[in-house]
Design a protein around this motif. Sequence first.
Motif, PDB file in Angstrom:
ATOM      1  N   VAL A  11       0.779  -1.021  -0.166  1.00  0.00           N
ATOM      2  CA  VAL A  11      -0.014  -0.003  -0.075  1.00  0.00           C
ATOM      3  C   VAL A  11       0.946   1.349   0.001  1.00  0.00           C
ATOM      4  O   VAL A  11       0.642   2.346  -1.037  1.00  0.00           O
ATOM      5  CB  VAL A  11      -0.949  -0.008   1.161  1.00  0.00           C
ATOM      6  CG1 VAL A  11      -1.661   1.434   1.376  1.00  0.00           C
ATOM      7  CG2 VAL A  11      -1.890  -1.156   1.135  1.00  0.00           C
ATOM      8  N   ILE A  12       1.824   1.215   0.978  1.00  0.00           N
ATOM      9  CA  ILE A  12       2.681   2.439   0.794  1.00  0.00           C
ATOM     10  C   ILE A  12       3.634   2.580  -0.294  1.00  0.00           C
ATOM     11  O   ILE A  12       3.800   3.661  -0.790  1.00  0.00           O
ATOM     12  CB  ILE A  12       3.862   2.479   2.177  1.00  0.00           C
ATOM     13  CG1 ILE A  12       3.030   2.221   3.474  1.00  0.00           C
ATOM     14  CG2 ILE A  12       4.741   3.465   1.955  1.00  0.00           C
ATOM     15  CD1 ILE A  12       2.305   3.470   3.677  1.00  0.00           C
ATOM     16  N   GLY A  13       3.949   1.594  -1.101  1.00  0.00           N
ATOM     17  CA  GLY A  13       4.554   1.708  -2.340  1.00  0.00           C
ATOM     18  C   GLY A  13       3.685   2.241  -3.374  1.00  0.00           C
ATOM     19  O   GLY A  13       4.149   3.026  -4.117  1.00  0.00           O
ATOM     20  N   ALA A  14       2.461   1.679  -3.162  1.00  0.00           N
ATOM     21  CA  ALA A  14       1.357   2.093  -4.451  1.00  0.00           C
ATOM     22  C   ALA A  14       1.157   3.661  -4.330  1.00  0.00           C
ATOM     23  O   ALA A  14       1.018   4.307  -5.331  1.00  0.00           O
ATOM     24  CB  ALA A  14       0.185   1.242  -4.398  1.00  0.00           C
ATOM     25  N   LEU A  36       9.392  -0.831  -2.824  1.00  0.00           N
ATOM     26  CA  LEU A  36       8.220  -1.105  -1.544  1.00  0.00           C
ATOM     27  C   LEU A  36       7.241  -2.255  -2.097  1.00  0.00           C
ATOM     28  O   LEU A  36       6.910  -3.151  -1.249  1.00  0.00           O
ATOM     29  CB  LEU A  36       7.799   0.149  -0.904  1.00  0.00           C
ATOM     30  CG  LEU A  36       8.770   0.676  -0.143  1.00  0.00           C
ATOM     31  CD1 LEU A  36       8.102   1.960   0.200  1.00  0.00           C
ATOM     32  CD2 LEU A  36       9.228   0.183   0.912  1.00  0.00           C
ATOM     33  N   MET A  37       6.724  -2.116  -3.192  1.00  0.00           N
ATOM     34  CA  MET A  37       5.557  -3.130  -3.822  1.00  0.00           C
ATOM     35  C   MET A  37       6.340  -4.300  -4.001  1.00  0.00           C
ATOM     36  O   MET A  37       5.606  -5.621  -3.300  1.00  0.00           O
ATOM     37  CB  MET A  37       4.844  -2.481  -4.897  1.00  0.00           C
ATOM     38  CG  MET A  37       4.093  -1.321  -4.690  1.00  0.00           C
ATOM     39  SD  MET A  37       3.036  -0.933  -6.262  1.00  0.00           S
ATOM     40  CE  MET A  37       3.985  -0.041  -7.081  1.00  0.00           C
ATOM     41  N   ALA A  42       6.881  -9.816  -1.980  1.00  0.00           N
ATOM     42  CA  ALA A  42       7.992 -10.986  -1.546  1.00  0.00           C
ATOM     43  C   ALA A  42       7.682 -11.457   0.263  1.00  0.00           C
ATOM     44  O   ALA A  42       7.656 -12.720   0.248  1.00  0.00           O
ATOM     45  CB  ALA A  42       9.406 -10.623  -1.500  1.00  0.00           C
ATOM     46  N   VAL A  43       7.418 -10.433   0.775  1.00  0.00           N
ATOM     47  CA  VAL A  43       7.044 -10.745   2.553  1.00  0.00           C
ATOM     48  C   VAL A  43       5.583 -11.640   2.357  1.00  0.00           C
ATOM     49  O   VAL A  43       5.616 -12.711   3.107  1.00  0.00           O
ATOM     50  CB  VAL A  43       6.761  -9.508   3.394  1.00  0.00           C
ATOM     51  CG1 VAL A  43       6.186  -9.773   4.363  1.00  0.00           C
ATOM     52  CG2 VAL A  43       8.154  -8.900   3.278  1.00  0.00           C
TER      53      VAL A  43
END
Length: 70
Positions: A11-14, A36-37, A42-43
């Motif tokens: 979400v932060i990456g988007a 970040l996405m 991966a996580v």
Amino acid sequence: MGIGLGIFLVVIGAILKFGITTEVSGLDMGAIGIILMLAGGAVIVLTLLMMLSRPSRRGEDPVHRDDPHL
């Protein structure tokens, strides 16, 4: 907790990739958002793999030492 962290990173990456239009000198917000996405994805994948690799504990009856039939 791992899936929640992964979703948070996605979400932060988007938001950084698609929602922020401000430019910061020396930083590419779009690239940081993509990183970040990918990290969030991966996580999530690693967390799901770890959950699937755990032995299942369903259906196991506990051994009662006080049971006279043992």
